[in-house]
Design a protein around this motif. Sequence first.
Motif, PDB file in Angstrom:
ATOM      1  N   UNK A   1       0.851  -1.029  -0.203  1.00  0.00           N
ATOM      2  CA  UNK A   1       0.005   0.108  -0.042  1.00  0.00           C
ATOM      3  C   UNK A   1       0.893   1.283  -0.072  1.00  0.00           C
ATOM      4  N   UNK A   2       0.623   2.436  -0.990  1.00  0.00           N
ATOM      5  CA  UNK A   2       1.206   3.383  -0.864  1.00  0.00           C
ATOM      6  C   UNK A   2       2.728   3.149  -0.965  1.00  0.00           C
ATOM      7  N   UNK A   3       3.153   2.420  -1.797  1.00  0.00           N
ATOM      8  CA  UNK A   3       4.689   2.170  -1.978  1.00  0.00           C
ATOM      9  C   UNK A   3       5.550   1.655  -0.702  1.00  0.00           C
ATOM     10  N   UNK A   4       4.695   0.861   0.196  1.00  0.00           N
ATOM     11  CA  UNK A   4       5.473   0.225   1.541  1.00  0.00           C
ATOM     12  C   UNK A   4       4.615  -1.332   1.343  1.00  0.00           C
ATOM     13  N   UNK A   5       5.644  -2.061   1.735  1.00  0.00           N
ATOM     14  CA  UNK A   5       4.914  -3.479   1.784  1.00  0.00           C
ATOM     15  C   UNK A   5       4.831  -3.886   3.250  1.00  0.00           C
ATOM     16  N   UNK A   6       3.914  -4.688   3.773  1.00  0.00           N
ATOM     17  CA  UNK A   6       3.627  -5.197   4.984  1.00  0.00           C
ATOM     18  C   UNK A   6       3.560  -6.688   5.086  1.00  0.00           C
TER      19      UNK A   6
END
Length: 220
Positions: A209-214
């Motif tokens: 999401x939004x250029x971030x990974x979780x």
Amino acid sequence: MAKEPVRVLLTGAAGQIDYALVPMIARGVMLGPDQPVILHMLDIVPAAEALNGVKWSVVATTDVVAACTGVNIAVMVLVVANPSNTNALILKEFAPSIPEKKHNLSDKYPDVNHATMKTPAGEKPAQELVSDDKWLNGEFITTVKQLGAAIIKARKLSSAVSAASTACDHIRDWVLGTPEGTWVSIAVYSDGSFNVLAGLIYSFPVTCRNGEWTMNKVRE
């Protein structure tokens, strides 16, 4: 209203993979058809002549500063070259100014346990449709893992299109996000989850999401 252009940096730009990757990015495969892009192409001085082969409507240079100036997608580092896990770990150790969450790598391993196939009746588990676990977990996985080597042996050149396509898909998910309710497998640094030694680069289920990974620890 037209979107502002995004500047994308490609290193090793005179190589086979980037040569295949450039038109994919240009036609919107990576960031979408409505996203203008400006490509920055960087390679070493000995490759300068070959770099001219991809120098059209892009910034193509052997100067690191010129290549990186104004770039948007470079602080998101995707490692493609083998051995990719090792190269990603080296990058993590020797480029500490880049946050760990900005390191990813692209590699191939078919996840037959979670793979699905589209049918007239909707998506079905691949294992259910193939009905041959021995082949799926044996010959099929081996064939996919060795596909790059097989292509190199046949073409006497790298499997550039396959690697470029994988890189495009990878960055698209990372930048634009994974569809709601889904996840993808990405090799990132381990925090000790899934009983994988902390600090290693390993493939995990993640959502973006939004250029971030979780990390999707529901799958653990």
